[in-house]
Design a protein around this motif. Structure first.
Motif, PDB file in Angstrom:
ATOM      1  N   GLU A  99      -3.583 -13.826   1.737  1.00 29.94           N
ATOM      2  CA  GLU A  99      -3.972 -15.231   1.610  1.00 29.94           C
ATOM      3  C   GLU A  99      -4.890 -15.656   2.750  1.00 29.94           C
ATOM      4  O   GLU A  99      -5.883 -16.374   2.541  1.00 29.94           O
ATOM      5  N   ALA A 100      -4.559 -15.213   3.979  1.00 27.88           N
ATOM      6  CA  ALA A 100      -5.418 -15.562   5.121  1.00 27.88           C
ATOM      7  C   ALA A 100      -6.796 -14.929   4.981  1.00 27.88           C
ATOM      8  O   ALA A 100      -7.823 -15.551   5.310  1.00 27.88           O
ATOM      9  N   SER A 101      -6.868 -13.695   4.484  1.00 27.29           N
ATOM     10  CA  SER A 101      -8.165 -13.031   4.287  1.00 27.29           C
ATOM     11  C   SER A 101      -8.980 -13.737   3.221  1.00 27.29           C
ATOM     12  O   SER A 101     -10.200 -13.970   3.377  1.00 27.29           O
ATOM     13  N   ALA A 102      -8.320 -14.111   2.117  1.00 30.03           N
ATOM     14  CA  ALA A 102      -9.032 -14.801   1.043  1.00 30.03           C
ATOM     15  C   ALA A 102      -9.524 -16.163   1.502  1.00 30.03           C
ATOM     16  O   ALA A 102     -10.641 -16.600   1.149  1.00 30.03           O
ATOM     17  N   LEU A 159      -9.347  -7.268   8.585  1.00 29.35           N
ATOM     18  CA  LEU A 159      -7.899  -7.115   8.411  1.00 29.35           C
ATOM     19  C   LEU A 159      -7.431  -5.915   9.236  1.00 29.35           C
ATOM     20  O   LEU A 159      -7.842  -4.778   8.982  1.00 29.35           O
ATOM     21  N   PHE A 160      -6.594  -6.197  10.242  1.00 29.37           N
ATOM     22  CA  PHE A 160      -6.063  -5.157  11.120  1.00 29.37           C
ATOM     23  C   PHE A 160      -4.636  -4.842  10.672  1.00 29.37           C
ATOM     24  O   PHE A 160      -3.779  -5.743  10.610  1.00 29.37           O
ATOM     25  N   VAL A 161      -4.338  -3.555  10.372  1.00 35.97           N
ATOM     26  CA  VAL A 161      -3.051  -3.145   9.825  1.00 35.97           C
ATOM     27  C   VAL A 161      -2.479  -2.014  10.679  1.00 35.97           C
ATOM     28  O   VAL A 161      -3.164  -1.015  10.946  1.00 35.97           O
ATOM     29  N   VAL A 204      -9.016  -5.699  -0.134  1.00 34.78           N
ATOM     30  CA  VAL A 204      -9.709  -6.926  -0.533  1.00 34.78           C
ATOM     31  C   VAL A 204     -10.513  -7.523   0.616  1.00 34.78           C
ATOM     32  O   VAL A 204     -11.418  -8.328   0.392  1.00 34.78           O
ATOM     33  N   ALA A 205     -10.180  -7.149   1.871  1.00 31.16           N
ATOM     34  CA  ALA A 205     -10.881  -7.739   3.008  1.00 31.16           C
ATOM     35  C   ALA A 205     -12.273  -7.143   3.152  1.00 31.16           C
ATOM     36  O   ALA A 205     -12.581  -6.054   2.647  1.00 31.16           O
ATOM     37  N   GLU A 206     -13.139  -7.883   3.869  1.00 41.87           N
ATOM     38  CA  GLU A 206     -14.494  -7.401   4.096  1.00 41.87           C
ATOM     39  C   GLU A 206     -14.500  -6.141   4.948  1.00 41.87           C
ATOM     40  O   GLU A 206     -15.343  -5.265   4.762  1.00 41.87           O
ATOM     41  N   HIS A 207     -13.567  -6.075   5.884  1.00 41.46           N
ATOM     42  CA  HIS A 207     -13.442  -4.879   6.721  1.00 41.46           C
ATOM     43  C   HIS A 207     -11.959  -4.689   7.027  1.00 41.46           C
ATOM     44  O   HIS A 207     -11.305  -5.602   7.558  1.00 41.46           O
ATOM     45  N   THR A 208     -11.427  -3.527   6.709  1.00 38.45           N
ATOM     46  CA  THR A 208     -10.019  -3.222   6.950  1.00 38.45           C
ATOM     47  C   THR A 208      -9.930  -2.101   7.978  1.00 38.45           C
ATOM     48  O   THR A 208     -10.570  -1.051   7.812  1.00 38.45           O
ATOM     49  N   VAL A 209      -9.141  -2.331   9.029  1.00 34.93           N
ATOM     50  CA  VAL A 209      -8.918  -1.339  10.077  1.00 34.93           C
ATOM     51  C   VAL A 209      -7.450  -0.928  10.017  1.00 34.93           C
ATOM     52  O   VAL A 209      -6.559  -1.773  10.206  1.00 34.93           O
ATOM     53  N   VAL A 210      -7.171   0.351   9.765  1.00 37.96           N
ATOM     54  CA  VAL A 210      -5.809   0.878   9.665  1.00 37.96           C
ATOM     55  C   VAL A 210      -5.589   1.814  10.851  1.00 37.96           C
ATOM     56  O   VAL A 210      -6.356   2.767  11.059  1.00 37.96           O
TER      57      VAL A 210
END
Length: 432
Positions: free
Chosen positions: A95-98, A109-111, A128-134
């Motif tokens: 929800e925060a990313s959207a 989005l940092f996971v 779904v985020a523009e950039h996801t860091v795992v």
């Protein structure tokens, strides 16, 4: 039995106090107090050791100031103008990313999921985020988000350079990365035929890298080791530059650490929430309790003497038994008691063994006193009194025989003198 019986005086003495004192009670309870205190200390030490790593919050928590936390990085990003949004569930993170994307702003989005809480379906929703860091992805994360990437093992100790072929701007500015105290970092394996992936900070020959990124819409960055973002090692080598470059390129950063709220199937049971050390500690305590119960528990032991308020002499017991014999006309039982005692004393006076037979006692007694063996045998065994007069006469004969044997065996005594009955002998007491 008409023998004159002297009535003994009853001696009365105060009974010793047997009420337990505070000292004796404390001495008996000392073992259990010490055992309980020891068990409590062991449990506290185990609890402290098991929770030492979790002090301040979860690993890489944005509000965790512990060495394993990520508060230092989050504070620096906030100071640089990045809106850091902490999410504790997958729905809140999405929800925060959207919301950030709807406001025409970029979002990262940092996971970090060291407990591997999310299942495959939940992991698939992260793109779904523009950039996801795992960070430190597990096998489930690699299978859902980057099936071409595998695990590369552990690299060499010391800093790892970005490499000449690195095409990522954040890694080029960092120059190198390292673990805490230059410890070795985990790596990821990138196959040579994997299209669309850029790898940095690794060994080009083996294909292992600390940083792997897939570009395009919905970019995905995989960082193999959480030490690059942790408070304890954020200042090592170029870790800070790499972390700030990856997480600070967009105006909004959603900092998401999966929690129990993301568990897909029901609420975890008490056994799942209980630390692993609880079961062995409880088993050890039960075994210690059983061992202590066996070692110190009450059990049957030797008989002890009871502390009586008065002292009862043996003669009083003998006289009471004599009255019972007289009341029930048990003449034979009474004379048997006298005979048994007399035979024992005669055998002792003659120096015979305790295992000597009655025939040996009769023969020796007749020999030393010069009496007829048949008369001695009748006195010690054969005659049966039919009335009180005969019982009294037999008692006198037993006393005369015993005195004759003692006189004959005494030093200077005359051997072969027959026993003589006197009036005084009938008035003295015969004791069994």
């Amino acid at each position: 039995m008409s023998a004159q019986l002297a009535q003994p005086e009853q001696s009365v003495r105060p009974a010793p106090a047997i009420t337990p004192t505070l000292r004796s009670t404390g001495r008996r309870a000392a073992f259990w107090v010490i055992a309980g205190a020891g068990a409590l200390i062991v449990a506290l030490i185990a609890m402290v050791l098991s929770n030492a790593a979790a002090v301040g919050g979860p690993p890489l928590g944005a509000e965790n100031p512990a060495p394993a936390g990520g508060m230092a990085l989050a504070e620096v990003l906030s100071a640089q103008g990045v809106d850091v949004v902490v999410a504790d569930s997958l729905d809140a993170a999405l929800e925060a990313s959207a919301a950030a994307q709807a406001a025409d702003g970029g979002v990262t989005l940092f996971v970090s999921d060291p407990g591997d809480i999310l299942d495959a379906a939940q992991i698939a929703r992260l793109g779904v985020a523009e950039h996801t860091v795992v960070v430190d992805p597990s096998f489930a994360y690699l299978q859902e988000l980057a099936p071409e990437i595998g695990f590369g093992g552990v690299g060499a100790d010391g800093p790892i350079a970005a490499g000449a072929g690195c095409a990522l701007a954040a890694a080029e500015r960092a120059g190198s990365v390292a673990g805490s105290d230059d410890a070795a970092l985990k790596t990821l394996s990138v196959p040579s035929d994997a299209a669309g992936y850029a790898a940095c900070c690794g060994d080009a020959a083996s294909g292992s890298s600390v940083l792997v990124q897939r570009g395009g819409p919905g970019a995905l960055t995989l960082v193999s080791d959480e030490a690059i973002f942790a408070n304890a090692s954020i200042t090592s080598a170029g870790n800070a530059a790499l972390a700030l470059g990856l997480l600070g390129e967009q105006p909004t950063l959603v900092w998401y650490l999966p929690t129990l709220a993301d568990v897909a199937v029901g609420t975890p049971s008490l056994a799942e929430l209980t630390p692993g050390w609880v079961t062995p500690v409880m088993v050890l305590l039960v075994l210690c309790g059983l061992a202590a119960a066996v070692a110190y528990g009450r059990r049957f032991g030797p008989l002890v003497i009871e502390n009586l308020p008065v002292t009862v002499r043996a003669s009083e017991t003998m006289e009471g038994r004599a009255r019972l014999y007289a009341r029930n006309s048990e003449r034979l039982r009474a004379v048997d008691a006298l005979r048994i005692a007399t035979v024992g004393r005669i055998a002792t006076a003659l120096g015979l063994a305790r295992t000597a037979s009655l025939d040996e006692v009769v023969g020796s007694a007749a020999s030393v006193t010069g009496s007829d063996p048949s008369r001695v045998l009748a006195t010690l065994l054969g005659d049966e009194p039919q009335n009180d007069a005969q019982l009294l006469a037999l008692s006198d004969r037993l006393l005369d025989l015993e005195r004759a044997v003692q006189a004959a065996t005494r030093p200077g005594g005359a051997t072969g003198t027959a026993p003589s009955s006197t009036h005084d002998s009938r008035t003295e007491r015969m004791e069994p």
